[in-house]
Design a protein around this motif. Structure first.
Motif, PDB file in Angstrom:
ATOM      1  N   ALA A 195       0.713  -1.120   0.222  1.00 44.42           N
ATOM      2  CA  ALA A 195      -0.185  -0.178  -0.067  1.00 44.42           C
ATOM      3  C   ALA A 195       0.724   1.300  -0.267  1.00 44.42           C
ATOM      4  CB  ALA A 195      -0.742  -0.365   1.053  1.00 44.42           C
ATOM      5  N   GLU A 196       1.081   1.243  -1.286  1.00 47.76           N
ATOM      6  CA  GLU A 196       2.661   2.459  -1.309  1.00 47.76           C
ATOM      7  C   GLU A 196       2.759   3.368  -2.481  1.00 47.76           C
ATOM      8  OE1 GLU A 196       6.258   1.368  -0.980  1.00 47.76           O
ATOM      9  OE2 GLU A 196       6.385   0.458   0.966  1.00 47.76           O
ATOM     10  N   PRO A 197       1.875   4.185  -2.449  1.00 49.61           N
ATOM     11  CA  PRO A 197       1.737   5.185  -3.711  1.00 49.61           C
ATOM     12  C   PRO A 197       3.017   5.340  -4.897  1.00 49.61           C
ATOM     13  CG  PRO A 197       0.814   6.433  -1.826  1.00 49.61           C
ATOM     14  CD  PRO A 197       1.972   5.540  -1.457  1.00 49.61           C
ATOM     15  N   VAL A 198       2.423   5.456  -5.919  1.00 50.95           N
ATOM     16  CA  VAL A 198       3.875   5.133  -7.400  1.00 50.95           C
ATOM     17  C   VAL A 198       3.716   6.090  -7.336  1.00 50.95           C
ATOM     18  CG1 VAL A 198       2.370   3.303  -8.000  1.00 50.95           C
ATOM     19  CG2 VAL A 198       2.150   5.184  -8.665  1.00 50.95           C
ATOM     20  N   GLY A 199       3.779   7.317  -7.065  1.00 47.63           N
ATOM     21  CA  GLY A 199       4.186   8.386  -6.754  1.00 47.63           C
ATOM     22  C   GLY A 199       3.026   9.781  -6.625  1.00 47.63           C
ATOM     23  N   PRO A 200       3.196  10.832  -6.818  1.00 46.02           N
ATOM     24  CA  PRO A 200       2.485  12.038  -5.882  1.00 46.02           C
ATOM     25  C   PRO A 200       0.559  12.121  -6.749  1.00 46.02           C
ATOM     26  CG  PRO A 200       4.128  12.764  -7.485  1.00 46.02           C
ATOM     27  CD  PRO A 200       4.832  11.699  -7.681  1.00 46.02           C
ATOM     28  N   PRO A 201       0.066  12.480  -5.802  1.00 50.40           N
ATOM     29  CA  PRO A 201      -1.239  11.926  -6.193  1.00 50.40           C
ATOM     30  C   PRO A 201      -1.074  13.280  -7.831  1.00 50.40           C
ATOM     31  CG  PRO A 201      -1.384  12.690  -4.346  1.00 50.40           C
ATOM     32  CD  PRO A 201       0.293  12.648  -4.658  1.00 50.40           C
ATOM     33  N   LEU A 202      -2.393  12.277  -9.064  1.00 49.07           N
ATOM     34  CA  LEU A 202      -2.286  12.972  -9.728  1.00 49.07           C
ATOM     35  C   LEU A 202      -3.459  14.010  -9.614  1.00 49.07           C
ATOM     36  CD1 LEU A 202      -3.412  10.539 -12.602  1.00 49.07           C
ATOM     37  CD2 LEU A 202      -1.442  12.091 -12.545  1.00 49.07           C
ATOM     38  N   GLN A 224      -2.197   4.943  -6.143  1.00 46.82           N
ATOM     39  CA  GLN A 224      -1.422   3.750  -5.660  1.00 46.82           C
ATOM     40  C   GLN A 224      -0.563   2.637  -6.494  1.00 46.82           C
ATOM     41  OE1 GLN A 224      -1.517   2.467  -2.049  1.00 46.82           O
ATOM     42  NE2 GLN A 224      -2.342   4.815  -1.346  1.00 46.82           N
ATOM     43  N   PHE A 225      -1.183   1.980  -7.224  1.00 47.60           N
ATOM     44  CA  PHE A 225      -0.799   1.306  -8.575  1.00 47.60           C
ATOM     45  C   PHE A 225      -0.366   1.584  -9.768  1.00 47.60           C
ATOM     46  CE2 PHE A 225      -3.879  -1.192  -6.054  1.00 47.60           C
ATOM     47  CZ  PHE A 225      -3.403  -1.230  -5.055  1.00 47.60           C
ATOM     48  N   GLY A 226      -0.903   3.139 -10.563  1.00 46.27           N
ATOM     49  CA  GLY A 226      -0.727   3.690 -11.451  1.00 46.27           C
ATOM     50  C   GLY A 226      -1.566   2.483 -12.869  1.00 46.27           C
ATOM     51  N   ASN A 264       0.116 -17.734 -14.798  1.00 47.47           N
ATOM     52  CA  ASN A 264       1.681 -17.887 -14.457  1.00 47.47           C
ATOM     53  C   ASN A 264       2.375 -15.705 -14.592  1.00 47.47           C
ATOM     54  OD1 ASN A 264       2.474 -20.752 -14.036  1.00 47.47           O
ATOM     55  ND2 ASN A 264       2.820 -20.450 -16.097  1.00 47.47           N
ATOM     56  N   GLU A 265       1.450 -15.614 -15.008  1.00 48.31           N
ATOM     57  CA  GLU A 265       1.571 -13.989 -14.649  1.00 48.31           C
ATOM     58  C   GLU A 265       0.799 -12.845 -14.055  1.00 48.31           C
ATOM     59  OE1 GLU A 265       3.029 -12.590 -17.898  1.00 48.31           O
ATOM     60  OE2 GLU A 265       3.192 -14.437 -18.842  1.00 48.31           O
ATOM     61  N   PRO A 266       2.089 -12.182 -13.465  1.00 48.77           N
ATOM     62  CA  PRO A 266       1.982 -11.218 -12.438  1.00 48.77           C
ATOM     63  C   PRO A 266       0.875 -10.712 -11.820  1.00 48.77           C
ATOM     64  CG  PRO A 266       3.365 -10.204 -13.752  1.00 48.77           C
ATOM     65  CD  PRO A 266       3.217 -11.925 -14.115  1.00 48.77           C
ATOM     66  N   PHE A 267      -0.236 -10.868 -10.966  1.00 45.62           N
ATOM     67  CA  PHE A 267      -1.691 -10.341 -10.834  1.00 45.62           C
ATOM     68  C   PHE A 267      -1.522  -9.265 -11.056  1.00 45.62           C
ATOM     69  CE2 PHE A 267      -5.193  -9.384  -8.577  1.00 45.62           C
ATOM     70  CZ  PHE A 267      -5.882 -10.299  -8.637  1.00 45.62           C
ATOM     71  N   TRP A 268      -0.713  -8.565 -10.782  1.00 50.88           N
ATOM     72  CA  TRP A 268      -0.194  -6.791 -11.212  1.00 50.88           C
ATOM     73  C   TRP A 268       0.671  -6.239 -11.714  1.00 50.88           C
ATOM     74  CZ3 TRP A 268      -3.774  -3.177 -13.229  1.00 50.88           C
ATOM     75  CH2 TRP A 268      -3.366  -2.247 -12.841  1.00 50.88           C
ATOM     76  N   ARG A 269       0.983  -5.190 -13.437  1.00 54.50           N
ATOM     77  CA  ARG A 269       1.971  -4.834 -13.154  1.00 54.50           C
ATOM     78  C   ARG A 269       1.755  -3.353 -14.009  1.00 54.50           C
ATOM     79  NH1 ARG A 269       4.563  -5.244 -18.711  1.00 54.50           N
ATOM     80  NH2 ARG A 269       2.543  -6.154 -19.596  1.00 54.50           N
ATOM     81  N   ARG A 270       2.581  -2.996 -13.247  1.00 53.29           N
ATOM     82  CA  ARG A 270       2.109  -1.362 -13.282  1.00 53.29           C
ATOM     83  C   ARG A 270       3.157  -1.221 -14.957  1.00 53.29           C
ATOM     84  NH1 ARG A 270       4.229   4.112 -12.038  1.00 53.29           N
ATOM     85  NH2 ARG A 270       6.185   3.229 -11.790  1.00 53.29           N
TER      86      ARG A 270
END
Length: 188
Positions: free
Chosen positions: A16-23, A46-48, A180-186
């Protein structure tokens, strides 16, 4: 963090870490006439933008390298519906209203595109309610008979993602074929 976003994060084993500053979401209405749903705003902050199982892509008004975080990112996001997909679906509707039973932005209450699959399925919000948190997800499934290609999900954006991963929806079952793929990939 919102409960629905936390549920997705738990399913995807995401921090639960934002990917950067909020839009600058507060600029979206002025920039493109749209206020985005709160669950989507928090999800993107959070995830982009990214992909679920390398299959279902989630688009975002994301600042590309060299762009500024002003209203332009929101206009570019909505232009995907207005200029790219909109004419195709409007032409279908003009041919036969059953082929596209929904209006598209910039029409009032029109569909707003937010993602798609590698197979060409497209996902939208139906923006007919003044409260963006009440916008249902509408899907267009490529490969189905054109008269049966549309499906409305009376649920919010994040709830739809969780639903799609539940395995209970036959139209979204292909999503589960990529274990086999990641659940979430930014991607942004």
């Amino acid at each position: 963090m919102r409960t629905d976003v936390m549920q997705f994060a738990a399913l995807a084993d995401l921090a639960a870490e934002p990917v950067g500053p909020p839009l600058p979401w507060e600029r979206s209405r002025e920039a493109c006439g749209v206020e985005f749903p709160a669950d989507y705003r928090e999800f993107i902050d959070q995830f982009g933008p990214g992909e679920v199982r390398s299959y279902l892509g989630v688009n975002a008004p994301w600042p590309w390298p060299g762009s500024s975080q002003d209203g332009e990112i929101f206009r570019v996001f909505t232009s995907r519906t207005i200029e790219d997909l909109g004419p195709v679906f409007r032409e279908m509707r003009d041919e036969d209203p059953a082929l596209c039973p929904y209006p598209l932005l910039p029409e009032t209450g029109g569909l707003l595109h937010w993602g798609g699959t590698i197979q060409g399925d497209q996902f939208f919000w139906l923006t007919s309610d003044p409260d963006p948190m009440e916008w249902p997800v509408v899907a267009w499934f490529r490969g189905k008979d054109l008269r049966d290609a549309w499906r409305r999900y009376n649920m919010r954006f994040v709830a739809f993602l969780v639903h799609a991963l539940s395995g209970e929806d036959q139209d979204m079952h292909d999503l589960l074929n990529w274990p086999n793929e990641p659940f979430w990939r930014r991607t942004g």
